[in-house]
Design an enzyme around this catalytic site. Structure first.
Site, PDB file in Angstrom:
ATOM      1  N   CYS A 123      -3.743  -9.011   6.089  1.00  0.00           N
ATOM      2  CA  CYS A 123      -4.868  -9.881   5.738  1.00  0.00           C
ATOM      3  C   CYS A 123      -5.315 -10.692   6.955  1.00  0.00           C
ATOM      4  O   CYS A 123      -5.949 -10.161   7.852  1.00  0.00           O
ATOM      5  CB  CYS A 123      -4.510 -10.762   4.546  1.00  0.00           C
ATOM      6  SG  CYS A 123      -5.945 -11.554   3.768  1.00  0.00           S
ATOM      7  N   HIS A 226      -2.913  -7.112   0.771  1.00  0.00           N
ATOM      8  CA  HIS A 226      -1.532  -7.610   0.811  1.00  0.00           C
ATOM      9  C   HIS A 226      -0.588  -6.603   0.151  1.00  0.00           C
ATOM     10  O   HIS A 226      -0.283  -6.718  -1.045  1.00  0.00           O
ATOM     11  CB  HIS A 226      -1.423  -8.950   0.080  1.00  0.00           C
ATOM     12  CG  HIS A 226      -1.936 -10.122   0.835  1.00  0.00           C
ATOM     13  ND1 HIS A 226      -1.113 -10.956   1.569  1.00  0.00           N
ATOM     14  CD2 HIS A 226      -3.198 -10.611   0.974  1.00  0.00           C
ATOM     15  CE1 HIS A 226      -1.840 -11.916   2.125  1.00  0.00           C
ATOM     16  NE2 HIS A 226      -3.106 -11.724   1.790  1.00  0.00           N
ATOM     17  N   GLU A 228       2.575  -6.436   0.408  1.00  0.00           N
ATOM     18  CA  GLU A 228       3.831  -7.078  -0.006  1.00  0.00           C
ATOM     19  C   GLU A 228       3.750  -7.619  -1.419  1.00  0.00           C
ATOM     20  O   GLU A 228       4.795  -7.854  -2.059  1.00  0.00           O
ATOM     21  CB  GLU A 228       4.216  -8.194   0.986  1.00  0.00           C
ATOM     22  CG  GLU A 228       3.421  -9.479   0.865  1.00  0.00           C
ATOM     23  CD  GLU A 228       2.086  -9.461   1.599  1.00  0.00           C
ATOM     24  OE1 GLU A 228       1.529 -10.552   1.825  1.00  0.00           O
ATOM     25  OE2 GLU A 228       1.595  -8.359   1.936  1.00  0.00           O
TER      26      GLU A 228
END
Length: 253
Positions: A123, A226, A228
């Protein structure tokens, strides 16, 4: 048993404020999901503290020491990149960002290139890579005619959209047959792309969603979404696993 390679994770900042906990203290912090994604891929995550350093020469020296101790670098999300970091003035005071964090992470990025460490940008980290390579950003995507909604405070990482991937690009291979859907939690994005980079992914309204470094040096990938936070998704594991493969290979393409 060999120890897992150390992976440096850039920190977020909270300025000193009159808060209940850590009153009037500057904070550096990182997201546990990012740490677990690195650990699940086989790395040992450590946060790279700026530790109060502010002077450019000292930032570069600290970055050199930090990168010498890790095998890879993850540049994380967070507050806006400051327009002053790419030669512009904020069009709105709310978009002023954090120029000091930019300077620290740009120093870390260039040290990673110099020392042959793979870099993954998430990001803001993707945007930071572009700025470090001489590119610019859209300060606010709503200023682009026809732009779709890319950030919702209410939906946060549940806001999603499709993604188009460059045929033959490494990122396309990482998605494989998985749904080409990603989360969207940003209002800035790469505009003019740095010469050492190429675009490898786009949202339906043509906002850049992925950048890869094409110049000589270590492996570098930036994604605007993102992974994660995409728990249970194939792409979460594939991106971090690929990063760790490059780390174990020594960073070379």
């Amino acid at each position: 048993m060999d120890a897992p390679p150390l992976i440096g994770i850039s920190s977020n900042f909270f300025p000193a404020e009159d808060r209940r906990f850590y009153k009037h203290k500057e904070l550096e912090y990182a997201d546990a999901n990012m740490a677990s994604a690195v650990e699940n891929a086989g790395g040992f995550p450590i946060m790279l503290f700026r530790a109060g350093v502010t002077e450019p020469d000292e930032l570069r020296a600290r970055a050199k020491r930090a990168i010498s101790r890790v095998s890879g670098l993850v540049l994380t999300g967070g507050t806006d990149v400051s327009p002053t970091s790419y030669g512009e003035e904020p069009l709105d005071p709310a978009w002023s960002g954090d120029a000091l964090r930019d300077a620290w992470e740009i120093a870390l990025y260039h040290e990673a290139l110099d020392q042959g460490r793979p870099v993954l940008g998430i990001c803001r980290g993707c945007q930071l890579i572009n700025v470090a390579e001489g590119g610019t950003l859209w300060q606010d995507l709503v200023t682009i005619k026809g732009s779709e909604v890319h950030r919702s405070q209410e939906l946060y990482d549940h806001l999603k959209h499709g993604i188009t991937l460059k045929p033959g690009a490494e990122l396309e291979g990482l998605f494989g047959d998985a749904p080409r859907i990603v989360n969207s939690i940003h209002h800035q994005a790469a505009r003019r792309v740095g010469e050492a980079l190429e675009e490898v992914a786009w949202s339906p309204d043509d906002v850049i969603e992925g950048l890869a470094r094409t110049a000589d040096g270590p492996w570098v990938l930036g994604v605007q979404f993102h992974p994660e936070w995409m728990l249970g998704s194939h792409i979460r594991g594939s991106i971090f696993n690929r990063f760790m493969e490059r780390v174990l290979e020594g960073g070379d393409e």
